[in-house]
Design a protein around this motif. Structure first.
Motif, PDB file in Angstrom:
ATOM      1  N   TYR A  81      28.354  37.642  42.118  1.00  0.00           N
ATOM      2  CA  TYR A  81      27.856  37.008  43.427  1.00  0.00           C
ATOM      3  C   TYR A  81      28.777  36.374  44.327  1.00  0.00           C
ATOM      4  O   TYR A  81      28.975  36.564  45.415  1.00  0.00           O
ATOM      5  CB  TYR A  81      26.572  36.208  43.149  1.00  0.00           C
ATOM      6  N   TYR A  82      29.778  35.737  43.821  1.00  0.00           N
ATOM      7  CA  TYR A  82      30.473  35.055  44.228  1.00  0.00           C
ATOM      8  C   TYR A  82      31.687  35.984  45.019  1.00  0.00           C
ATOM      9  O   TYR A  82      32.219  35.879  46.189  1.00  0.00           O
ATOM     10  CB  TYR A  82      31.752  34.253  43.412  1.00  0.00           C
ATOM     11  N   LEU A  83      32.008  37.017  44.536  1.00  0.00           N
ATOM     12  CA  LEU A  83      32.827  38.013  44.927  1.00  0.00           C
ATOM     13  C   LEU A  83      32.191  38.826  46.056  1.00  0.00           C
ATOM     14  O   LEU A  83      33.043  39.140  47.031  1.00  0.00           O
ATOM     15  CB  LEU A  83      33.359  39.108  43.655  1.00  0.00           C
ATOM     16  N   CYS A  84      30.991  38.860  45.996  1.00  0.00           N
ATOM     17  CA  CYS A  84      30.311  39.456  47.258  1.00  0.00           C
ATOM     18  C   CYS A  84      30.107  38.479  48.325  1.00  0.00           C
ATOM     19  O   CYS A  84      30.467  39.020  49.393  1.00  0.00           O
ATOM     20  CB  CYS A  84      28.761  39.948  46.698  1.00  0.00           C
ATOM     21  N   MET A  85      30.426  37.315  48.168  1.00  0.00           N
ATOM     22  CA  MET A  85      30.305  36.099  49.202  1.00  0.00           C
ATOM     23  C   MET A  85      31.546  36.094  49.797  1.00  0.00           C
ATOM     24  O   MET A  85      31.572  35.788  50.996  1.00  0.00           O
ATOM     25  CB  MET A  85      29.547  34.842  48.834  1.00  0.00           C
ATOM     26  N   TYR A  86      32.804  36.301  48.925  1.00  0.00           N
ATOM     27  CA  TYR A  86      34.112  36.264  49.730  1.00  0.00           C
ATOM     28  C   TYR A  86      34.679  37.371  49.228  1.00  0.00           C
ATOM     29  O   TYR A  86      35.561  37.380  48.326  1.00  0.00           O
ATOM     30  CB  TYR A  86      34.821  34.807  48.496  1.00  0.00           C
ATOM     31  N   GLN A  87      34.482  38.445  50.289  1.00  0.00           N
ATOM     32  CA  GLN A  87      34.950  39.593  50.151  1.00  0.00           C
ATOM     33  C   GLN A  87      36.630  39.696  50.069  1.00  0.00           C
ATOM     34  O   GLN A  87      37.038  40.350  49.429  1.00  0.00           O
ATOM     35  CB  GLN A  87      34.647  40.402  51.227  1.00  0.00           C
ATOM     36  N   GLU A  88      37.129  38.523  50.776  1.00  0.00           N
ATOM     37  CA  GLU A  88      38.581  38.546  50.742  1.00  0.00           C
ATOM     38  C   GLU A  88      39.265  38.471  49.396  1.00  0.00           C
ATOM     39  O   GLU A  88      40.412  38.546  49.118  1.00  0.00           O
ATOM     40  CB  GLU A  88      39.181  37.626  51.670  1.00  0.00           C
ATOM     41  N   LYS A  89      38.298  37.903  48.548  1.00  0.00           N
ATOM     42  CA  LYS A  89      38.923  37.781  47.100  1.00  0.00           C
ATOM     43  C   LYS A  89      38.278  38.812  46.191  1.00  0.00           C
ATOM     44  O   LYS A  89      39.002  39.088  44.841  1.00  0.00           O
ATOM     45  CB  LYS A  89      38.529  36.482  46.490  1.00  0.00           C
ATOM     46  N   ALA A  90      37.719  39.859  46.693  1.00  0.00           N
ATOM     47  CA  ALA A  90      37.220  40.842  45.698  1.00  0.00           C
ATOM     48  C   ALA A  90      38.129  41.874  45.004  1.00  0.00           C
ATOM     49  O   ALA A  90      37.903  42.337  44.127  1.00  0.00           O
ATOM     50  CB  ALA A  90      36.166  41.694  46.760  1.00  0.00           C
ATOM     51  N   ASP A  91      39.313  41.893  45.694  1.00  0.00           N
ATOM     52  CA  ASP A  91      40.538  42.874  45.263  1.00  0.00           C
ATOM     53  C   ASP A  91      41.471  42.363  44.194  1.00  0.00           C
ATOM     54  O   ASP A  91      41.986  42.744  43.780  1.00  0.00           O
ATOM     55  CB  ASP A  91      41.144  43.384  46.391  1.00  0.00           C
ATOM     56  N   LEU A  92      41.086  40.904  44.085  1.00  0.00           N
ATOM     57  CA  LEU A  92      42.080  40.301  42.953  1.00  0.00           C
ATOM     58  C   LEU A  92      41.692  40.335  41.774  1.00  0.00           C
ATOM     59  O   LEU A  92      40.241  40.684  41.361  1.00  0.00           O
ATOM     60  CB  LEU A  92      41.828  38.487  43.225  1.00  0.00           C
ATOM     61  N   PRO A  93      42.866  40.488  40.842  1.00  0.00           N
ATOM     62  CA  PRO A  93      42.258  40.913  39.417  1.00  0.00           C
ATOM     63  C   PRO A  93      41.417  39.461  39.148  1.00  0.00           C
ATOM     64  O   PRO A  93      41.874  38.340  39.390  1.00  0.00           O
ATOM     65  CB  PRO A  93      43.455  40.914  38.592  1.00  0.00           C
ATOM     66  N   CYS A  94      40.476  39.682  38.055  1.00  0.00           N
ATOM     67  CA  CYS A  94      39.642  38.480  37.730  1.00  0.00           C
ATOM     68  C   CYS A  94      39.681  38.406  36.230  1.00  0.00           C
ATOM     69  O   CYS A  94      40.008  39.159  35.456  1.00  0.00           O
ATOM     70  CB  CYS A  94      38.166  38.686  38.025  1.00  0.00           C
ATOM     71  N   ARG A  95      39.498  37.228  35.826  1.00  0.00           N
ATOM     72  CA  ARG A  95      39.337  36.925  34.253  1.00  0.00           C
ATOM     73  C   ARG A  95      38.535  35.777  34.142  1.00  0.00           C
ATOM     74  O   ARG A  95      38.335  34.834  34.952  1.00  0.00           O
ATOM     75  CB  ARG A  95      40.954  36.191  34.097  1.00  0.00           C
ATOM     76  N   PHE A  96      37.844  35.594  32.749  1.00  0.00           N
ATOM     77  CA  PHE A  96      37.050  34.806  32.474  1.00  0.00           C
ATOM     78  C   PHE A  96      37.892  33.797  31.325  1.00  0.00           C
ATOM     79  O   PHE A  96      38.040  34.378  30.285  1.00  0.00           O
ATOM     80  CB  PHE A  96      35.732  35.184  31.876  1.00  0.00           C
ATOM     81  N   ASP A  97      37.794  32.373  31.546  1.00  0.00           N
ATOM     82  CA  ASP A  97      38.570  31.529  30.652  1.00  0.00           C
ATOM     83  C   ASP A  97      37.254  30.685  30.143  1.00  0.00           C
ATOM     84  O   ASP A  97      36.376  30.550  30.766  1.00  0.00           O
ATOM     85  CB  ASP A  97      39.627  30.928  31.247  1.00  0.00           C
TER      86      ASP A  97
END
Length: 117
Positions: A81-97
């Motif tokens: 949901y966050y990535l849908c709201m902030y499209q400019e961050k959608a292409d960043l590699p993501c990680r869960f810590d």
């Protein structure tokens, strides 16, 4: 002190710990209809979604064990949901810590789970 205030205090402690490790905190307590993510940060090239768990004692189990598959799925859904709201961050590699706090001990597990979990 109620559970929300206690949780917020430990999340602030976790944020300070992460800052010392070089993370840049972007959001705290991001909430949407699917749930909440405690902290969202940048760690180098990564956008990191962080769950913070505190245990005053081990009688209820290890703090890190509290992030079970059900909790992981919820965190992933909020991250999507966050990535849908902030499209400019959608292409960043993501990680869960995950950060576990027990008494004075802080443990960080990078890449604790992934979207396939």
């Amino acid at each position: 002190m109620n559970k929300r205030k206690i949780g917020a205090a430990y999340e602030m402690q976790a944020a300070a710990y992460l800052k010392k490790k070089g993370y840049r905190i972007l959001e705290a307590n991001f909430r949407c209809r699917f749930g909440e993510i405690d902290l969202i940060a940048r760690d180098g090239a990564y956008l990191v979604f962080i769950e913070v768990k505190y245990r005053s004692s081990l009688k209820d189990g290890d703090s890190l064990e509290a992030v079970n598959r059900r909790k992981q799925r919820k965190i992933i859904r909020v991250a999507e949901y966050y990535l849908c709201m902030y499209q400019e961050k959608a292409d960043l590699p993501c990680r869960f810590d995950v950060i576990g706090i027990e008494e004075e001990r802080i443990r960080l597990i990078r890449n604790a789970f992934d979207c396939g979990s």
